[in-house]
Design a protein around this motif. Sequence first.
Motif, PDB file in Angstrom:
ATOM      1  N   VAL A 182       0.843  -1.200   0.000  1.00 38.41           N
ATOM      2  CA  VAL A 182       0.000   0.000   0.000  1.00 38.41           C
ATOM      3  C   VAL A 182       0.878   1.249   0.000  1.00 38.41           C
ATOM      4  O   VAL A 182       0.650   2.195  -0.772  1.00 38.41           O
ATOM      5  N   ALA A 183       1.879   1.273   0.869  1.00 45.91           N
ATOM      6  CA  ALA A 183       2.795   2.419   0.930  1.00 45.91           C
ATOM      7  C   ALA A 183       3.532   2.595  -0.400  1.00 45.91           C
ATOM      8  O   ALA A 183       3.689   3.728  -0.892  1.00 45.91           O
ATOM      9  N   LEU A 184       3.979   1.487  -0.990  1.00 50.00           N
ATOM     10  CA  LEU A 184       4.687   1.554  -2.265  1.00 50.00           C
ATOM     11  C   LEU A 184       3.784   2.077  -3.371  1.00 50.00           C
ATOM     12  O   LEU A 184       4.219   2.878  -4.217  1.00 50.00           O
ATOM     13  N   ASP A 185       2.525   1.641  -3.375  1.00 51.52           N
ATOM     14  CA  ASP A 185       1.577   2.110  -4.386  1.00 51.52           C
ATOM     15  C   ASP A 185       1.318   3.606  -4.247  1.00 51.52           C
ATOM     16  O   ASP A 185       1.216   4.330  -5.249  1.00 51.52           O
ATOM     17  N   VAL A 186       1.186   4.085  -3.007  1.00 51.27           N
ATOM     18  CA  VAL A 186       0.940   5.515  -2.788  1.00 51.27           C
ATOM     19  C   VAL A 186       2.123   6.342  -3.285  1.00 51.27           C
ATOM     20  O   VAL A 186       1.952   7.348  -3.986  1.00 51.27           O
ATOM     21  N   VAL A 187       3.336   5.903  -2.958  1.00 50.47           N
ATOM     22  CA  VAL A 187       4.535   6.644  -3.366  1.00 50.47           C
ATOM     23  C   VAL A 187       4.693   6.620  -4.884  1.00 50.47           C
ATOM     24  O   VAL A 187       4.950   7.664  -5.514  1.00 50.47           O
ATOM     25  N   THR A 188       4.537   5.452  -5.495  1.00 53.16           N
ATOM     26  CA  THR A 188       4.719   5.358  -6.949  1.00 53.16           C
ATOM     27  C   THR A 188       3.627   6.113  -7.708  1.00 53.16           C
ATOM     28  O   THR A 188       3.884   6.670  -8.780  1.00 53.16           O
ATOM     29  N   THR A 189       2.407   6.141  -7.161  1.00 50.85           N
ATOM     30  CA  THR A 189       1.335   6.917  -7.810  1.00 50.85           C
ATOM     31  C   THR A 189       1.663   8.397  -7.777  1.00 50.85           C
ATOM     32  O   THR A 189       1.478   9.111  -8.777  1.00 50.85           O
ATOM     33  N   ALA A 190       2.159   8.873  -6.636  1.00 47.35           N
ATOM     34  CA  ALA A 190       2.516  10.286  -6.495  1.00 47.35           C
ATOM     35  C   ALA A 190       3.633  10.682  -7.460  1.00 47.35           C
ATOM     36  O   ALA A 190       3.715  11.840  -7.890  1.00 47.35           O
ATOM     37  N   ILE A 191       4.494   9.740  -7.810  1.00 42.13           N
ATOM     38  CA  ILE A 191       5.582  10.008  -8.756  1.00 42.13           C
ATOM     39  C   ILE A 191       5.136   9.778 -10.196  1.00 42.13           C
ATOM     40  O   ILE A 191       5.459  10.542 -11.109  1.00 42.13           O
ATOM     41  N   SER A 192       4.373   8.709 -10.408  1.00 40.57           N
ATOM     42  CA  SER A 192       4.036   8.265 -11.757  1.00 40.57           C
ATOM     43  C   SER A 192       3.118   9.237 -12.488  1.00 40.57           C
ATOM     44  O   SER A 192       3.337   9.521 -13.675  1.00 40.57           O
ATOM     45  N   VAL A 193       2.095   9.752 -11.817  1.00 47.09           N
ATOM     46  CA  VAL A 193       1.122  10.619 -12.495  1.00 47.09           C
ATOM     47  C   VAL A 193       1.766  11.909 -12.999  1.00 47.09           C
ATOM     48  O   VAL A 193       1.627  12.250 -14.193  1.00 47.09           O
ATOM     49  N   PRO A 194       2.489  12.678 -12.162  1.00 50.33           N
ATOM     50  CA  PRO A 194       3.143  13.882 -12.697  1.00 50.33           C
ATOM     51  C   PRO A 194       4.180  13.565 -13.783  1.00 50.33           C
ATOM     52  O   PRO A 194       4.326  14.327 -14.751  1.00 50.33           O
ATOM     53  N   LEU A 195       4.897  12.447 -13.623  1.00 52.22           N
ATOM     54  CA  LEU A 195       5.881  12.062 -14.632  1.00 52.22           C
ATOM     55  C   LEU A 195       5.208  11.769 -15.963  1.00 52.22           C
ATOM     56  O   LEU A 195       5.698  12.177 -17.031  1.00 52.22           O
ATOM     57  N   SER A 196       4.082  11.061 -15.941  1.00 55.20           N
ATOM     58  CA  SER A 196       3.349  10.762 -17.175  1.00 55.20           C
ATOM     59  C   SER A 196       2.853  12.042 -17.844  1.00 55.20           C
ATOM     60  O   SER A 196       2.880  12.164 -19.072  1.00 55.20           O
ATOM     61  N   MET A 197       2.402  13.021 -17.043  1.00 56.00           N
ATOM     62  CA  MET A 197       1.949  14.294 -17.604  1.00 56.00           C
ATOM     63  C   MET A 197       3.089  14.999 -18.311  1.00 56.00           C
ATOM     64  O   MET A 197       2.930  15.530 -19.422  1.00 56.00           O
ATOM     65  N   ARG A 198       4.261  14.996 -17.677  1.00 53.29           N
ATOM     66  CA  ARG A 198       5.417  15.662 -18.289  1.00 53.29           C
ATOM     67  C   ARG A 198       5.828  14.949 -19.572  1.00 53.29           C
ATOM     68  O   ARG A 198       6.119  15.609 -20.596  1.00 53.29           O
ATOM     69  N   LEU A 199       5.842  13.620 -19.566  1.00 55.62           N
ATOM     70  CA  LEU A 199       6.246  12.875 -20.755  1.00 55.62           C
ATOM     71  C   LEU A 199       5.213  13.014 -21.872  1.00 55.62           C
ATOM     72  O   LEU A 199       5.570  13.044 -23.058  1.00 55.62           O
ATOM     73  N   CYS A 200       3.947  13.079 -21.492  1.00 54.79           N
ATOM     74  CA  CYS A 200       2.888  13.249 -22.495  1.00 54.79           C
ATOM     75  C   CYS A 200       3.004  14.599 -23.175  1.00 54.79           C
ATOM     76  O   CYS A 200       2.846  14.717 -24.395  1.00 54.79           O
ATOM     77  N   ARG A 201       3.305  15.657 -22.407  1.00 54.59           N
ATOM     78  CA  ARG A 201       3.495  16.991 -23.001  1.00 54.59           C
ATOM     79  C   ARG A 201       4.705  16.988 -23.933  1.00 54.59           C
ATOM     80  O   ARG A 201       4.666  17.610 -25.011  1.00 54.59           O
ATOM     81  N   ALA A 202       5.775  16.305 -23.521  1.00 58.80           N
ATOM     82  CA  ALA A 202       6.975  16.268 -24.344  1.00 58.80           C
ATOM     83  C   ALA A 202       6.755  15.537 -25.662  1.00 58.80           C
ATOM     84  O   ALA A 202       7.381  15.846 -26.679  1.00 58.80           O
ATOM     85  N   ALA A 203       5.856  14.546 -25.639  1.00 63.05           N
ATOM     86  CA  ALA A 203       5.599  13.756 -26.843  1.00 63.05           C
ATOM     87  C   ALA A 203       4.682  14.460 -27.822  1.00 63.05           C
ATOM     88  O   ALA A 203       4.598  14.070 -28.995  1.00 63.05           O
ATOM     89  N   GLN A 204       3.971  15.481 -27.363  1.00 66.05           N
ATOM     90  CA  GLN A 204       3.013  16.161 -28.241  1.00 66.05           C
ATOM     91  C   GLN A 204       3.700  17.119 -29.213  1.00 66.05           C
ATOM     92  O   GLN A 204       4.762  17.627 -28.945  1.00 66.05           O
TER      93      GLN A 204
END
Length: 204
Positions: A182-204
């Motif tokens: 549960v702790a690992l999922d919370v930490v990775t979600t907090a990192i993964s979502v902003p990272l995906s947004m940044r990578l998605c903007r870069a790919a556009q």
Amino acid sequence: MKALLMKDCYVLWKQMRIFILILLVFCLFNGSFGNLFVVIWASMMPYTAMAYDERSKWNQLAAMMPYSTRDIVLSKYALGWLLMVCALVLCLVVQTLARIAGSGLDAVAPSGYLLGLLAGILILNITLPLFFRFGVEKGRMWMFLLIILVCGATGALSSVTISVADGYASMAFQNSILAALVALDVVTTAISVPLSMRLCRAAQ
């Protein structure tokens, strides 16, 4: 974001109805492993939705519509979370009905369902940024490698838990593993979502 979720669900349902039925049968006849596999498989559905988006040039169309990068990225995460919960509920219903019908199917412990859900969230958090960065084709190679590692680790943890003789020790070990996930999922979600947004903007 609601419209994006509806679009993905409609496409997936139209294309994969038979496959979903096969997985439910697999869940019925393979006990705890089948349930674990179905829930983790549901976490991979956003990749299929992204593949259909790439094939239909949806990304170019979405760029001309009033959808922000945040909406597009969060819709894929929300799709994975929603489908995992739906898969878990369906497995519960199928197994409950089977036991009521006297099939002799062994009950799956709630911790088994939770373990599959947490493993699926972890897979989603690690792989979605890769898909936004490399695209579906290249991202699939990383996804398969990660799934093998996560499923292997999950199976090993389940085996160790079962092998513990003392019931109280087994429960304590199981609870500690679930709490860590549960702790690992919370930490990775907090990192993964902003990272995906940044990578998605870069790919556009």
